[in-house]
Design an enzyme around this catalytic site. Structure first.
Site, PDB file in Angstrom:
ATOM      1  N   ARG A   1       0.855  -1.203   0.000  1.00 51.23           N
ATOM      2  CA  ARG A   1       0.000   0.000   0.000  1.00 51.23           C
ATOM      3  C   ARG A   1       0.884   1.244   0.000  1.00 51.23           C
ATOM      4  O   ARG A   1       0.589   2.239  -0.664  1.00 51.23           O
ATOM      5  CB  ARG A   1      -0.953  -0.006   1.208  1.00 51.23           C
ATOM      6  CG  ARG A   1      -1.729   1.292   1.361  1.00 51.23           C
ATOM      7  CD  ARG A   1      -3.037   1.166   2.142  1.00 51.23           C
ATOM      8  NE  ARG A   1      -2.950   0.306   3.300  1.00 51.23           N
ATOM      9  CZ  ARG A   1      -2.371   0.622   4.457  1.00 51.23           C
ATOM     10  NH1 ARG A   1      -1.801   1.803   4.611  1.00 51.23           N
ATOM     11  NH2 ARG A   1      -2.348  -0.245   5.458  1.00 51.23           N
TER      12      ARG A   1
ATOM     13  N   TYR B   1     -16.327  17.235 -16.006  1.00 57.28           N
ATOM     14  CA  TYR B   1     -16.716  15.824 -16.046  1.00 57.28           C
ATOM     15  C   TYR B   1     -17.740  15.583 -14.925  1.00 57.28           C
ATOM     16  O   TYR B   1     -17.558  16.048 -13.791  1.00 57.28           O
ATOM     17  CB  TYR B   1     -15.469  14.955 -15.869  1.00 57.28           C
ATOM     18  CG  TYR B   1     -15.797  13.527 -15.545  1.00 57.28           C
ATOM     19  CD1 TYR B   1     -16.588  12.764 -16.408  1.00 57.28           C
ATOM     20  CD2 TYR B   1     -15.354  12.922 -14.373  1.00 57.28           C
ATOM     21  CE1 TYR B   1     -16.919  11.453 -16.101  1.00 57.28           C
ATOM     22  CE2 TYR B   1     -15.668  11.610 -14.067  1.00 57.28           C
ATOM     23  CZ  TYR B   1     -16.461  10.884 -14.938  1.00 57.28           C
ATOM     24  OH  TYR B   1     -16.784   9.591 -14.633  1.00 57.28           O
TER      25      TYR B   1
ATOM     26  N   ASP C   1      -6.846  18.774 -15.035  1.00 63.96           N
ATOM     27  CA  ASP C   1      -7.193  17.403 -15.413  1.00 63.96           C
ATOM     28  C   ASP C   1      -6.803  17.261 -16.881  1.00 63.96           C
ATOM     29  O   ASP C   1      -7.447  17.813 -17.776  1.00 63.96           O
ATOM     30  CB  ASP C   1      -8.699  17.193 -15.195  1.00 63.96           C
ATOM     31  CG  ASP C   1      -9.141  15.774 -15.523  1.00 63.96           C
ATOM     32  OD1 ASP C   1      -8.443  15.099 -16.303  1.00 63.96           O
ATOM     33  OD2 ASP C   1     -10.198  15.356 -15.013  1.00 63.96           O
TER      34      ASP C   1
ATOM     35  N   LYS D   1      -7.959   6.233 -19.483  1.00 62.74           N
ATOM     36  CA  LYS D   1      -8.237   6.742 -20.822  1.00 62.74           C
ATOM     37  C   LYS D   1      -6.992   6.638 -21.715  1.00 62.74           C
ATOM     38  O   LYS D   1      -6.483   5.557 -21.908  1.00 62.74           O
ATOM     39  CB  LYS D   1      -8.777   8.169 -20.708  1.00 62.74           C
ATOM     40  CG  LYS D   1      -9.894   8.307 -19.647  1.00 62.74           C
ATOM     41  CD  LYS D   1     -11.157   7.594 -20.028  1.00 62.74           C
ATOM     42  CE  LYS D   1     -12.153   7.324 -18.918  1.00 62.74           C
ATOM     43  NZ  LYS D   1     -12.278   8.215 -17.808  1.00 62.74           N
TER      44      LYS D   1
HETATM   45  C1  PLP Z   1     -11.905  14.154 -17.569  1.00 64.87           C
HETATM   46  C2  PLP Z   1     -12.067  13.025 -16.609  1.00 64.87           C
HETATM   47  N1  PLP Z   1     -11.517  13.121 -15.379  1.00 64.87           N
HETATM   48  C3  PLP Z   1     -11.641  12.130 -14.462  1.00 64.87           C
HETATM   49  C4  PLP Z   1     -12.357  10.980 -14.751  1.00 64.87           C
HETATM   50  C5  PLP Z   1     -12.502   9.901 -13.703  1.00 64.87           C
HETATM   51  O1  PLP Z   1     -11.654   8.835 -13.976  1.00 64.87           O
HETATM   52  P1  PLP Z   1     -11.947   7.306 -13.604  1.00 64.87           P
HETATM   53  O2  PLP Z   1     -13.158   6.877 -14.377  1.00 64.87           O
HETATM   54  O3  PLP Z   1     -10.693   6.598 -13.997  1.00 64.87           O
HETATM   55  O4  PLP Z   1     -12.199   7.234 -12.139  1.00 64.87           O
HETATM   56  C6  PLP Z   1     -12.927  10.837 -16.010  1.00 64.87           C
HETATM   57  C7  PLP Z   1     -13.697   9.620 -16.347  1.00 64.87           C
HETATM   58  O5  PLP Z   1     -14.372   9.567 -17.351  1.00 64.87           O
HETATM   59  C8  PLP Z   1     -12.780  11.893 -16.970  1.00 64.87           C
HETATM   60  O6  PLP Z   1     -13.323  11.812 -18.186  1.00 64.87           O
END
Ligand code: PLP
Length: 383
Positions: A53, A106, A178, A203
């Site tokens: 961890r 998001y 992000d 992604k």
């Molecule tokens: C721009 C963006 N940030 C964060 C996330 C969250 O990521 P995760 O689905 O890996 O938890 C997503 C998920 O679609 C996203 O599109």
């Protein structure tokens, strides 16, 4: 050392953090599928690892590679993008603090802030981050964080990272970007003044739709210490196999991203002017509101394209069901093309809020298949 910090992007993607295994010479970082590590003397570890961890060598390799690609000193790999987001909030903010999020964030980020951050004592405002005056106006004395997405999900809005960093820093706040939609190949926010970069590595970084993961990277030592402490204390770590798969995907990021961009450009061109299409959202189009800023801060414009369909939600849903190569599904950034209806799928959590997306909107994650096949599929679905 087989790589140096000033080497090219792909060289670092393949070598940073990925020295041949010292024990066997294996050129691929092994999957250290272990929870604990033998100690020869009480409290003395052999290589700095005592419990997975707190740290695991496969995860370390991914963290070092990601940090290198973002031009950062420190990287941390999480069990999901949302785990990284949660850690960012808890490590940096305290009850009573205020943050600004994009007015087209998001949906999961909005849900985290609105449904978990607010009961914890945070306040937040939404702002169109493409408009620096609107962001300035939204700043309060207690604002500690600007949370930026660029390009945004799903409307592909563009924000000026350097401009936002300036606004944040003048008020003693910090800027998180992000970078999920761009990936470090297309955009490196730390070089533009951001304090932290967040990824859903699920992604483009992973790139093969076979893992859920997240990351935070920074060059700020105090932030790095806080992330490491929270990662260890809250435990939302990337497991060794997920870290290994993510690293495997990361090595080909540059090749994949160039192909995603080539294909998305062709798709955006097909959609623009198509009689069944209303508006096309793609920052590579000169008519896009953020095109100029995107051209300055991004290498290319990415693999995501959104568009509205003439005839409203009913027609949009039909188009989503008519494609065959574009698979109807959530998520993005994998080698295969995906189509979805954000209003009823990925962004259902923002329905009824200020972040609600148009109900005739379709989002495409344009994959790396042969572009002619993708264009035929879309044309057939629209016609
Ligand atoms: C721009 C963006 N940030 C964060 C996330 C969250 O990521 P995760 O689905 O890996 O938890 C997503 C998920 O679609 C996203 O599109």
């Amino acid at each position: 050392m087989t790589f140096q910090a000033d080497q090219g992007f792909s060289t670092r993607a393949i070598h940073a953090g990925q020295e041949p295994d010292p024990l066997t010479g294996a050129v691929v970082v092994p999957i250290y599928q272990t929870s604990t590590y033998a100690q020869d003397v009480v409290g003395e570890t052999r290589a700095g690892y005592d419990y997975s961890r707190a740290g695991n060598p496969t995860r370390t390799a991914l963290e070092q590679a990601l940090a290198s690609l973002e031009g950062a000193r420190y990287g941390y790999a999480f069990a999901s993008g949302m785990a990284a987001s949660d850690t960012m909030i808890r490590a940096v903010l305290r009850p009573g603090d205020h943050l600004i999020i994009p007015n087209d964030a998001y949906g999961g980020t909005f849900r985290l802030v609105d449904k978990i951050g607010v009961p914890w004592g945070l306040t937040y405002s939404t702002a169109p981050l493409g408009d620096l005056d609107a962001v300035r106006a939204a700043m309060r004395p207690e604002t500690k964080l600007i949370w930026c997405e660029t390009p945004t999900n799903p409307l592909l809005g563009i924000a000026d990272i350097a401009g936002l960093a300036d606004i944040a820093h003048r008020s003693g706040a910090q800027l998180l970007v992000d970078n999920t939609f761009a990936s470090p190949y297309l955009q490196q926010p730390l070089a533009l003044g951001a304090d932290v970069v967040l990824h859903s590595t699920t992604k483009y970084v992973g790139g093969h739709s076979d893992i859920i993961g997240g990351a935070l990277v920074t060059s700020d030592e105090a932030l790095a210490e806080a992330f490491a402490f929270h990662l260890k204390s809250m435990g939302a770590v990337a497991g060794p196999f997920d870290a290994w798969l993510t690293l495997r995907g990361l090595r080909t990021l540059a090749l994949r991203m160039d192909r995603h961009c080539d294909n998305a450009e062709a798709v955006a061109e097909l959609l623009t002017g198509h009689p069944r299409v209303g508006h096309v959202y793609y920052p590579g189009l000169p008519a896009h509101q953020g095109h100029q800023v995107a051209a300055e801060q991004m290498r290319r414009f990415g693999g995501m394209v959104s568009f509205t369909v003439v005839g409203g939600q009913e027609e949009a849903l039909k188009v989503c069901q008519r494609t065959s190569l574009f698979t109807l599904g959530e998520s993005l950034g994998g080698v295969e093309s995906l189509i979805e209806h954000p209003g009823l799928m990925t962004h259902a959590s923002v329905v009824g809020s200020i972040l609600q997306v148009p109900n005739d909107l379709i989002r495409l994650s344009v994959g790396i298949e042969d572009v002619d096949d993708l264009l035929v599929d879309l044309r057939d679905a629209l016609d």
